[in-house]
Structure formats: structure tokens, C-alpha cells
Design a protein around this motif. Structure first.
Motif, mmCIF file in Angstrom:
data_model
loop_
_atom_site.group_PDB
_atom_site.id
_atom_site.type_symbol
_atom_site.label_atom_id
_atom_site.label_comp_id
_atom_site.label_asym_id
_atom_site.label_seq_id
_atom_site.Cartn_x
_atom_site.Cartn_y
_atom_site.Cartn_z
ATOM 1 N N ALA A 36 -11.894 -0.372 -1.972
ATOM 2 C CA ALA A 36 -12.737 0.621 -2.638
ATOM 3 C C ALA A 36 -12.317 2.045 -2.283
ATOM 4 O O ALA A 36 -12.520 2.975 -3.059
ATOM 5 C CB ALA A 36 -14.199 0.387 -2.261
ATOM 6 N N ASN A 37 -11.717 2.213 -1.093
ATOM 7 C CA ASN A 37 -11.258 3.543 -0.646
ATOM 8 C C ASN A 37 -9.753 3.707 -0.840
ATOM 9 O O ASN A 37 -9.104 4.459 -0.119
ATOM 10 C CB ASN A 37 -11.618 3.750 0.837
ATOM 11 N N TYR A 38 -9.206 2.965 -1.804
ATOM 12 C CA TYR A 38 -7.763 2.984 -2.074
ATOM 13 C C TYR A 38 -7.251 4.407 -2.311
ATOM 14 O O TYR A 38 -6.246 4.828 -1.730
ATOM 15 C CB TYR A 38 -7.489 2.096 -3.286
ATOM 16 N N ASP A 39 -7.942 5.168 -3.153
ATOM 17 C CA ASP A 39 -7.492 6.526 -3.482
ATOM 18 C C ASP A 39 -7.509 7.430 -2.252
ATOM 19 O O ASP A 39 -6.591 8.241 -2.045
ATOM 20 C CB ASP A 39 -8.371 7.118 -4.580
ATOM 21 N N GLN A 40 -8.542 7.284 -1.417
ATOM 22 C CA GLN A 40 -8.637 8.126 -0.221
ATOM 23 C C GLN A 40 -7.516 7.808 0.767
ATOM 24 O O GLN A 40 -6.895 8.723 1.340
ATOM 25 C CB GLN A 40 -10.001 7.919 0.449
ATOM 26 N N ARG A 269 -1.822 -11.045 -3.082
ATOM 27 C CA ARG A 269 -1.487 -12.053 -4.082
ATOM 28 C C ARG A 269 -1.797 -13.457 -3.566
ATOM 29 O O ARG A 269 -2.343 -14.291 -4.300
ATOM 30 C CB ARG A 269 -0.010 -11.949 -4.458
ATOM 31 N N SER A 270 -1.474 -13.712 -2.304
ATOM 32 C CA SER A 270 -1.748 -15.034 -1.736
ATOM 33 C C SER A 270 -3.244 -15.296 -1.663
ATOM 34 O O SER A 270 -3.700 -16.418 -1.914
ATOM 35 C CB SER A 270 -1.122 -15.129 -0.333
ATOM 36 N N LEU A 271 -4.028 -14.258 -1.299
ATOM 37 C CA LEU A 271 -5.485 -14.422 -1.291
ATOM 38 C C LEU A 271 -6.001 -14.713 -2.703
ATOM 39 O O LEU A 271 -6.926 -15.512 -2.880
ATOM 40 C CB LEU A 271 -6.148 -13.167 -0.736
ATOM 41 N N GLN A 290 -5.375 -5.635 -8.007
ATOM 42 C CA GLN A 290 -5.008 -4.685 -6.952
ATOM 43 C C GLN A 290 -3.551 -4.902 -6.531
ATOM 44 O O GLN A 290 -2.801 -3.944 -6.309
ATOM 45 C CB GLN A 290 -5.941 -4.855 -5.748
ATOM 46 N N ALA A 291 -3.140 -6.180 -6.424
ATOM 47 C CA ALA A 291 -1.753 -6.489 -6.047
ATOM 48 C C ALA A 291 -0.775 -5.962 -7.099
ATOM 49 O O ALA A 291 0.286 -5.419 -6.764
ATOM 50 C CB ALA A 291 -1.581 -7.996 -5.859
ATOM 51 N N ILE A 292 -1.131 -6.127 -8.369
ATOM 52 C CA ILE A 292 -0.275 -5.616 -9.439
ATOM 53 C C ILE A 292 -0.185 -4.093 -9.370
ATOM 54 O O ILE A 292 0.904 -3.509 -9.510
ATOM 55 C CB ILE A 292 -0.812 -6.054 -10.817
ATOM 56 N N SER A 293 -1.311 -3.430 -9.141
ATOM 57 C CA SER A 293 -1.324 -1.961 -9.058
ATOM 58 C C SER A 293 -0.447 -1.473 -7.915
ATOM 59 O O SER A 293 0.324 -0.508 -8.074
ATOM 60 C CB SER A 293 -2.769 -1.474 -8.862
ATOM 61 N N GLU A 294 -0.531 -2.137 -6.758
ATOM 62 C CA GLU A 294 0.249 -1.707 -5.604
ATOM 63 C C GLU A 294 1.729 -2.003 -5.804
ATOM 64 O O GLU A 294 2.591 -1.202 -5.407
ATOM 65 C CB GLU A 294 -0.292 -2.379 -4.343
#
Length: 545
Positions: A36-40, A269-271, A290-294
Motif C-alpha cells: 500500500a506504501n509502494y509509491d512512498q 509471483r510465487s505467493l 504488483q509483481a507485473i508492475s514491479e
């Protein structure tokens, strides 16, 4: 009623055991908070890199200083953004090409090879490593060189799955791991990690796990080394089919990645794969997205290919769920229509009955007289049943007490486990999760309460059973029996049969035993009976008093 109570106690007890094995929820909450705090977290990473660049702005750097700056910026970008890491390390490789400084060229070439391997450019990575002569560099650079050769072959195995070349790549990786083990200090990360992965590949997974778990406390969460070790431990536990531990270490790896803005990762991705297999499609899709975005942010072609293979599966699951929902909606509309027609029929039928009400009045009066007589008889029987129920209810309280005690013990244990998790005492937490003493204690307590309660309800049960057995096979009855007397396993099986619990699997589950053991005991008991064919039916007919 007694049977339902026994099953209820068993279900509560099984739920408590299951709750002890699912202690990963707090880690999921931590991971969700970091996502949730990815941007920060990304902004903080960018700020740290900007500070490094700002610190040398306007300064004329010597070639050595420029080399060191490029190395430092590469280290910041290596697991964060591919193109930036490539840009800075490419400067060093080009500047040192043909240089006599073999160590510096080897250091830059190894770093460049890592970046190329991450994006799937294996041939270019190999050609660059071929330019390094390991005999002309220091031991420190040899370790980095051999590590990169091993890593390159591991990446190749990922892309060569289900082909005849996988084994060759693994053997090459094993060869370079051995070279690292020979020259790296025994207490170093390089030595221990390579020794563990080499040992695992040779088949001794338990020893590999022991080595990495023993070394993990020396690493700091949020570092790339910590993320790699926890991810590797997850792979080891997956190989042992210990999926709860696999999930735990994947969570620790993913948390470390997110906390330090490591975008070149594989744990999310594994999760997502684990959650998808579990049927938790919403969270699986969220982690996969999220894995694709990263992976897209970093620029890793390998990771993008890996996560893209899962996307159709997620979409297919959503399509299946949507189709099922549509079918359920259609079925519900049909059911509602049928119910509506049924209600109309009831309304018409009620009108007909209303018209017949007057004619049936005299018959109802006569029937009421008969019902009054039967009611008196029923009340007499109910009085007897209430007296018997009061006796049994006294012993039901014993199982309510057992239930309360088990819940209390479980609550205390959960508090202890939460405290260890909160204080990051992982070794103590693992030891507590591994011990079976709480389970064994609960089983002993359950058996004790079961024995006492059953013998209070059926005080002559053992002597009645003995009447059904041959003289040489009868059970011993203690002359000074006390309220704490206990049943043997064979008598417990017969007690459950008396309670109309006859399924071998159900008996095995209640007594915490194997179905083979229960089958063996029942066969032996029948062989000891006077009348073998009707033995269990005779047991079910044993009276309370």
C-alpha cells in the motif's frame, strides 16, 4: 445429543490445532501494508539516489573517483531499475576494456553480466565473462566471478525447463559453487550460501535448511542478501513439501523486497501461485498485478515472462467464477418463480380449507378429546425422560469444561506465539510451532474427561462387555475404582461404538490414532467375543444402569 457433543468437541480441538499451523496472517498484513506504501517507498529510494548524484554535482572527478561513483550507483540500481544500472556499469566496462587493472575490469564485467543475465541476454553475459581470466584476479574477484557463472547457469535452467539441457546447466552451476566454497572464508555469506545450495542439489535438503536458517539471523532484513536467503529457504521447504514453511519464507522475502524497494524479485509471483492454488483468487490477482508492475518497472524480461504465464490462469478463474455466478443467478430466478407458483397454490388451497372449516369443527372437538388423553401419556413419558436427561446433563458439563480449558490453553499459546513473532524471536517461535507437547497434553486431557464421563454414565460398562467376551479375554475391573479411572484404547473404541460412532475413520479421528490401528483393534475384539457376528450390536445394547 451425546454424539453431537463429542463431534463438536473434536471439531473445536481440530480447529485449535489448525490455528497453530497458520501463523502467517500477520506477515500477510505487513506485506499488504508495504504494498500500500509502494509509491512512498519508491520515492524514498529515488531520494537516496538523488542525494548521491547531488553530492558530486559540479565536482571534477578523477577516473578512479568516477569509477567508484559508477559502481555505487550501479549497486543502488541493480535490483531497482535495469536501464539505470546498465548505464552506469557500462561506463566502467567500456573505460576499463583493455586495461591492465584486471581486478577492476573483472568487477565491472561481473556486474554487467549479472544485469544481462537478469534480462535474459545470456549469450552476451557469457561472452563478457569469457573476457575475464580468473587466474589473473584476486580471490575476492574470483568469488564474484564464480558466483556470477553459477547464477548465469541457474537463470538458464529457469528458461530451459522441460528440456534436456536443464541437467547440464545445473551441473555447471554446481561446479562453480564448489570453486566458491574452496576459496571463500568459511563464515562468509558466499561460502555458506553456495555450500547450502550445493548440498541441496546433492539431495541433503535438511542440512541445507539448517545451514541457511543458522546464518539468517546474521543478515539484516531489507538487504538483498536477506531476500535471497529467505527466498532460497522457501524453495528448499517446497522441495520437502512443507508448504506452510515455504509460504512463511516467501512472505519474509517479499517483505524484505518491498521494504527496500527491490523490484527484481520473484517472491510475490510465487505467493500469487500459492494463493491461486488455495482458491484465494482476489489476493492472487492483487499480488500478481504488483509483481507485473514491479517487473515492468525494473525491466526484467525473465520476470515479465514468468508472471505473464500466470495471467491467463487468473483470467480463466475469473471467467469461471463469473459463469458460475450467472448460472446461480438463473437458477435462483427459476427457484423464485417455482416458489411463487407454489405460494399461489397454497393460497387457493387455504381458501378451500377455510370453506371446509365449519364442517370439520365437530371432528376437531372429538380429536381434541383424543389428543388430551394422548397428551397425558406423553407428559408421563416426558417426566421420565427429563429425569434421565438431568442425569446426563450433569456429565455434559464436564465436556463444556474441557472445551473451555482447551480454548483457554489455545488462547495463551497464541498470545505466546504472537509475542515471539512480534519480538522477531524466530528460532523460539519455530521451536514453539514445532513442539507437539500442547497437542499431546490436550489429547491426554480429552481422554481423561472422556473416560470419566463415560464410566459415570455407563458405570457397569466394563463388566457388561466382559459378559460378551470369552473367559480368557476379559478386561480387569479394579475393585477400588475412583472417579479418575481410565479406559484402555480397546475399551474406548467399544465406548464410541456404544455411542453409535462406528465408522473407523471417525473413531480414528476422535482417538487421534490411525485407521489401521482402529481396524486391528476391532478385529481382535471380535475374535475374543463369544458371539463374533453380533458382538458390536450387543455392545450397542448395553444399558445405562
Amino acid at each position: 445429543m451425546i454424539r453431537r457433543l463429542f463431534i463438536l468437541v473434536l471439531m473445536v480441538y481440530a480447529t485449535d490445532i489448525s490455528a497453530q499451523r497458520t501463523s502467517n496472517q500477520q506477515l500477510y498484513q505487513t506485506l499488504d501494508s508495504l504494498i500500500a506504501n509502494y509509491d512512498q517507498l519508491t520515492a524514498e529510494k529515488e531520494h537516496r539516489v538523488a542525494d548521491i548524484k547531488e553530492g558530486v554535482k559540479g565536482i571534477n572527478l578523477t577516473p578512479e573517483q568516477q569509477y567508484d561513483l559508477n559502481q555505487r550507483l550501479y549497486d543502488e540500481y541493480v535490483a531497482y531499475k535495469f536501464d539505470s544500472a546498465f548505464f552506469y556499469i557500462d561506463k566502467n566496462v567500456k573505460a576499463l576494456s583493455g586495461s591492465k587493472d584486471k581486478d577492476r575490469f573483472a568487477s565491472s564485467a561481473v556486474r554487467m553480466a549479472h544485469i544481462l543475465a537478469v534480462t535474459g541476454l545470456f549469450d552476451r553475459a557469457r561472452r563478457l565473462l569469457d573476457q575475464v581470466n580468473p587466474d589473473s584476479i584476486s580471490d575476492q574477484q574470483k568469488i564474484a566471478y564464480y558466483n556470477q557463472q553459477s547464477e548465469l547457469n541457474i537463470y538458464r535452467t529457469e528458461m530451459a525447463q522441460f528440456t534436456p539441457y536443464v541437467h547440464d546447466y545445473i551441473q555447471r552451476a554446481q561446479y562453480y559453487r564448489q570453486l566458491v566454497i574452496k576459496i571463500a572464508p568459511e563464515d562468509s555469506y558466499d561460502h555458506i550460501f553456495n555450500q547450502a545450495t550445493y548440498t541441496c542439489e546433492e539431495g541433503d535438503i535438511d542440512q541445507a535448511i539448517q545451514m541457511l536458517e543458522g546464518y539468517l539471523p546474521k543478515l539484516q532484513e531489507g538487504t538483498r542478501s536477506y531476500s535471497i536467503v529467505t527466498s532460497t529457504l522457501a524453495f528448499f521447504y517446497q522441495a520437502k513439501q512443507m508448504y506452510e514453511q515455504q509460504e512463511r519464507y516467501l512472505l519474509l522475502s517479499a517483505i524484505s523486497d518491498e521494504r527496500s524497494a527491490i523490484r527484481e524479485n520473484n517472491s510475490l509471483r510465487s505467493l500469487a501461485e500459492i494463493l491461486m492454488a488455495r482458491g484465494d483468487n482476489d489476493n492472487a490477482y492483487r499480488y500478481l498485478y504488483q509483481a507485473i508492475s514491479e517487473a515492468r518497472f525494473y525491466g526484467s524480461r525473465i520476470r515479465m515472462m514468468q508472471v505473464s504465464h500466470m495471467a491467463p490462469q487468473i483470467l480463466q478463474l475469473y471467467d469461471t467464477e463469473r459463469a458460475q455466478t450467472q448460472r446461480r443467478t438463473t437458477l435462483l430466478l427459476i427457484v423464485i418463480s417455482i416458489i411463487s407458483l407454489f405460494l399461489v397454490g397454497i393460497f387457493i388451497y387455504t381458501l378451500i380449507l377455510y370453506r371446509k372449516k365449519h364442517a370439520a369443527g365437530l371432528q376437531i372437538i372429538e380429536m381434541n378429546k383424543m389428543l388430551a388423553k394422548h397428551t397425558e401419556e406423553i407428559e408421563s413419558v416426558n417426566t421420565q425422560m427429563k429425569e434421565a436427561n438431568r442425569i446426563k446433563e450433569e456429565y455434559i458439563g464436564r465436556f463444556l469444561e474441557l472445551n473451555s480449558m482447551l480454548l483457554s490453553d489455545t488462547e495463551q499459546r497464541l498470545k505466546q506465539l504472537n509475542r515471539l513473532a512480534r519480538e522477531h524471536k524466530l528460532e523460539e517461535l519455530y521451536a514453539e510451532l514445532k513442539t507437539m507437547e500442547p497437542v499431546n497434553k490436550g489429547i491426554r486431557t480429552f481422554h481423561s474427561h472422556f473416560d470419566t464421563a463415560f464410566l459415570n454414565i455407563y458405570p457397569h460398562f466394563i463388566s457388561e462387555v466382559n459378559k460378551l467376551l470369552t473367559d480368557s479375554n476379559q478386561f480387569t475391573i479394579e475393585s477400588n475404582a475412583t472417579p479418575t479411572k481410565r479406559l484402555t484404547t480397546e475399551l474406548r473404541i467399544l465406548a464410541l461404538i456404544r455411542l453409535d460412532i462406528t465408522d473407523n475413520q471417525e473413531i480414528a479421528d476422535i482417538l487421534r490414532s490411525s485407521i489401521t490401528t482402529i481396524y486391528t483393534y476391532r478385529s481382535k475384539l471380535k475374535s475374543k467375543a463369544i458371539n463374533k457376528d453380533s458382538f458390536e450390536d450387543d455392545v450397542r445394547r448395553i444399558a445405562t444402569y
